[in-house]
Design a protein around this motif. Structure first.
Motif, PDB file in Angstrom:
ATOM      1  N   MET A   1       0.851  -1.178   0.000  1.00 11.06           N
ATOM      2  CA  MET A   1       0.000   0.000   0.000  1.00 11.06           C
ATOM      3  C   MET A   1       0.895   1.239   0.000  1.00 11.06           C
ATOM      4  O   MET A   1       1.842   1.326   0.773  1.00 11.06           O
ATOM      5  N   SER A   2       0.593   2.188  -0.845  1.00  7.88           N
ATOM      6  CA  SER A   2       1.426   3.383  -0.972  1.00  7.88           C
ATOM      7  C   SER A   2       1.291   4.282   0.251  1.00  7.88           C
ATOM      8  O   SER A   2       0.302   4.230   0.992  1.00  7.88           O
ATOM      9  N   GLU A   3       2.286   5.128   0.418  1.00  5.43           N
ATOM     10  CA  GLU A   3       2.277   6.069   1.537  1.00  5.43           C
ATOM     11  C   GLU A   3       1.104   7.044   1.430  1.00  5.43           C
ATOM     12  O   GLU A   3       0.461   7.375   2.432  1.00  5.43           O
ATOM     13  N   SER A   4       0.785   7.480   0.204  1.00  8.73           N
ATOM     14  CA  SER A   4      -0.340   8.410   0.039  1.00  8.73           C
ATOM     15  C   SER A   4      -1.673   7.734   0.335  1.00  8.73           C
ATOM     16  O   SER A   4      -2.576   8.360   0.879  1.00  8.73           O
ATOM     17  N   THR A   5      -1.789   6.441   0.005  1.00 12.20           N
ATOM     18  CA  THR A   5      -3.012   5.697   0.332  1.00 12.20           C
ATOM     19  C   THR A   5      -3.147   5.562   1.848  1.00 12.20           C
ATOM     20  O   THR A   5      -4.230   5.759   2.399  1.00 12.20           O
ATOM     21  N   MET A   6      -2.038   5.231   2.522  1.00 12.83           N
ATOM     22  CA  MET A   6      -2.073   5.115   3.988  1.00 12.83           C
ATOM     23  C   MET A   6      -2.448   6.453   4.619  1.00 12.83           C
ATOM     24  O   MET A   6      -3.214   6.504   5.566  1.00 12.83           O
ATOM     25  N   TYR A   7      -1.906   7.563   4.070  1.00 14.80           N
ATOM     26  CA  TYR A   7      -2.238   8.891   4.588  1.00 14.80           C
ATOM     27  C   TYR A   7      -3.724   9.175   4.418  1.00 14.80           C
ATOM     28  O   TYR A   7      -4.380   9.649   5.342  1.00 14.80           O
ATOM     29  N   SER A   8      -4.263   8.868   3.236  1.00 16.14           N
ATOM     30  CA  SER A   8      -5.683   9.160   2.999  1.00 16.14           C
ATOM     31  C   SER A   8      -6.584   8.264   3.843  1.00 16.14           C
ATOM     32  O   SER A   8      -7.678   8.671   4.208  1.00 16.14           O
ATOM     33  N   LEU A   9      -6.136   7.058   4.175  1.00 16.46           N
ATOM     34  CA  LEU A   9      -6.912   6.203   5.075  1.00 16.46           C
ATOM     35  C   LEU A   9      -6.835   6.719   6.511  1.00 16.46           C
ATOM     36  O   LEU A   9      -7.804   6.637   7.260  1.00 16.46           O
ATOM     37  N   LYS A  10      -5.672   7.245   6.897  1.00 18.42           N
ATOM     38  CA  LYS A  10      -5.508   7.781   8.251  1.00 18.42           C
ATOM     39  C   LYS A  10      -6.238   9.111   8.405  1.00 18.42           C
ATOM     40  O   LYS A  10      -6.813   9.401   9.449  1.00 18.42           O
ATOM     41  N   TYR A  11      -6.206   9.939   7.346  1.00 19.80           N
ATOM     42  CA  TYR A  11      -6.830  11.265   7.376  1.00 19.80           C
ATOM     43  C   TYR A  11      -7.812  11.397   6.209  1.00 19.80           C
ATOM     44  O   TYR A  11      -7.550  12.146   5.264  1.00 19.80           O
ATOM     45  N   PRO A  12      -8.942  10.701   6.288  1.00 21.33           N
ATOM     46  CA  PRO A  12      -9.871  10.705   5.149  1.00 21.33           C
ATOM     47  C   PRO A  12     -10.454  12.076   4.815  1.00 21.33           C
ATOM     48  O   PRO A  12     -10.876  12.294   3.686  1.00 21.33           O
ATOM     49  N   ILE A  13     -10.456  12.998   5.762  1.00 21.71           N
ATOM     50  CA  ILE A  13     -10.942  14.356   5.471  1.00 21.71           C
ATOM     51  C   ILE A  13      -9.786  15.359   5.486  1.00 21.71           C
ATOM     52  O   ILE A  13     -10.006  16.564   5.473  1.00 21.71           O
ATOM     53  N   GLY A  14      -8.563  14.855   5.512  1.00 20.01           N
ATOM     54  CA  GLY A  14      -7.394  15.714   5.615  1.00 20.01           C
ATOM     55  C   GLY A  14      -7.143  16.108   7.061  1.00 20.01           C
ATOM     56  O   GLY A  14      -7.905  15.759   7.956  1.00 20.01           O
ATOM     57  N   GLU A  15      -6.053  16.827   7.282  1.00 22.83           N
ATOM     58  CA  GLU A  15      -5.734  17.298   8.623  1.00 22.83           C
ATOM     59  C   GLU A  15      -6.428  18.635   8.872  1.00 22.83           C
ATOM     60  O   GLU A  15      -6.823  19.325   7.930  1.00 22.83           O
ATOM     61  N   PHE A  16      -6.575  18.987  10.136  1.00 19.99           N
ATOM     62  CA  PHE A  16      -7.208  20.256  10.484  1.00 19.99           C
ATOM     63  C   PHE A  16      -6.388  21.412   9.941  1.00 19.99           C
ATOM     64  O   PHE A  16      -5.161  21.456  10.097  1.00 19.99           O
ATOM     65  N   GLU A  17      -7.060  22.342   9.298  1.00 18.33           N
ATOM     66  CA  GLU A  17      -6.420  23.557   8.813  1.00 18.33           C
ATOM     67  C   GLU A  17      -7.111  24.752   9.459  1.00 18.33           C
ATOM     68  O   GLU A  17      -8.287  25.020   9.193  1.00 18.33           O
ATOM     69  N   LYS A  18      -6.368  25.427  10.288  1.00 23.15           N
ATOM     70  CA  LYS A  18      -6.905  26.604  10.974  1.00 23.15           C
ATOM     71  C   LYS A  18      -7.070  27.750   9.970  1.00 23.15           C
ATOM     72  O   LYS A  18      -6.137  28.080   9.245  1.00 23.15           O
ATOM     73  N   PRO A  19      -8.262  28.327   9.919  1.00 23.87           N
ATOM     74  CA  PRO A  19      -8.448  29.487   9.030  1.00 23.87           C
ATOM     75  C   PRO A  19      -7.569  30.657   9.482  1.00 23.87           C
ATOM     76  O   PRO A  19      -7.275  30.795  10.676  1.00 23.87           O
ATOM     77  N   ALA A  20      -7.161  31.475   8.536  1.00 25.58           N
ATOM     78  CA  ALA A  20      -6.352  32.655   8.869  1.00 25.58           C
ATOM     79  C   ALA A  20      -7.102  33.558   9.841  1.00 25.58           C
ATOM     80  O   ALA A  20      -6.514  34.126  10.769  1.00 25.58           O
ATOM     81  N   GLN A  21      -8.408  33.668   9.644  1.00 20.90           N
ATOM     82  CA  GLN A  21      -9.275  34.466  10.520  1.00 20.90           C
ATOM     83  C   GLN A  21     -10.461  33.583  10.916  1.00 20.90           C
ATOM     84  O   GLN A  21     -11.212  33.148  10.048  1.00 20.90           O
ATOM     85  N   ILE A  22     -10.618  33.311  12.199  1.00 22.58           N
ATOM     86  CA  ILE A  22     -11.758  32.517  12.665  1.00 22.58           C
ATOM     87  C   ILE A  22     -12.938  33.449  12.856  1.00 22.58           C
ATOM     88  O   ILE A  22     -12.881  34.397  13.645  1.00 22.58           O
ATOM     89  N   THR A  23     -14.006  33.179  12.124  1.00 20.99           N
ATOM     90  CA  THR A  23     -15.192  34.044  12.151  1.00 20.99           C
ATOM     91  C   THR A  23     -16.286  33.442  13.030  1.00 20.99           C
ATOM     92  O   THR A  23     -16.232  32.266  13.409  1.00 20.99           O
ATOM     93  N   ALA A  24     -17.300  34.249  13.289  1.00 17.51           N
ATOM     94  CA  ALA A  24     -18.475  33.772  14.030  1.00 17.51           C
ATOM     95  C   ALA A  24     -19.143  32.626  13.273  1.00 17.51           C
ATOM     96  O   ALA A  24     -19.681  31.702  13.888  1.00 17.51           O
ATOM     97  N   GLU A  25     -19.105  32.681  11.938  1.00 16.84           N
ATOM     98  CA  GLU A  25     -19.698  31.609  11.121  1.00 16.84           C
ATOM     99  C   GLU A  25     -18.933  30.303  11.308  1.00 16.84           C
ATOM    100  O   GLU A  25     -19.544  29.232  11.391  1.00 16.84           O
TER     101      GLU A  25
END
Length: 181
Positions: A1-25
């Motif tokens: 199994m490729s490293e990218s496949t293992m990554y996508s299985l471990k993080y199926p929605i990707g890793e958390f990405e903090k927005p530059a500006q956190i809004t009320a929304e």
């Protein structure tokens, strides 16, 4: 199994990405994700057999039951971190070995009903607290010694909304793989 496949299985929605500006929304959507989590997990798991609960979401990954039990452990810790940050000045929170916790007897239990009840009550109280936070409260921070970083409560709401969605995706993934990871 490729490293990218293992990554996508471990993080199926990707890793958390903090927005530059956190809004009320952002905050509103994240709280809604946290609020809906117990219902979403219950819908995915309530009719599963003991065998299905043992299906991993990826090779060498946790089983469905370990994921659900982990979420209760993790979210209890998160609620405590919020309360510490709201009642103390820049507290250092206590990390824990989630991988070791996932191997303890209560995390291997085939009966998810008690963990479901725990998640429902915990998320009710957590969301009640989150909805009460003011703009100043959202700026309050704690120190995570494992990372040596300070995290604001606003950012932490986003991290835990991601955590809910991340582990919901793991359960869905395990069900799609049908134990054949």
């Amino acid at each position: 199994m490729s490293e990218s496949t293992m990554y996508s299985l471990k993080y199926p929605i990707g890793e958390f990405e903090k927005p530059a500006q956190i809004t009320a929304e952002h905050i509103s959507q994240w709280i809604e994700d946290i609020e809906r989590f117990p219902i979403r997990i219950k819908e995915l798991t309530h009719d599963l057999s003991t065998e299905q609960l043992k299906w991993p979401y990826r090779p060498r990954g946790w089983t469905i039951k370990q994921v659900v039990h982990h979420c209760a452990d993790s979210h209890m810790n998160s609620l405590m971190r919020f309360k510490l940050a709201l009642t103390e000045e820049l507290p250092a929170i206590r990390p824990y070995f989630e991988d070791r916790w996932a191997e303890l007897e209560d995390s291997l239990d085939d009966d998810l009903s008690y963990t479901q009840m725990l998640l429902e009550g915990l998320h009710y109280r957590w969301v009640k607290l989150l909805k009460s936070l003011t703009a100043d409260d959202l700026k309050r921070e704690f120190v995570h010694p494992e990372h040596g970083q300070q995290f604001s409560l606003a950012e932490n709401i986003g991290i835990y909304a991601w955590h809910c969605n991340h582990h919901t995706a793991h359960v869905k993934q395990a069900l799609e793989l049908k134990g054949e990871s």
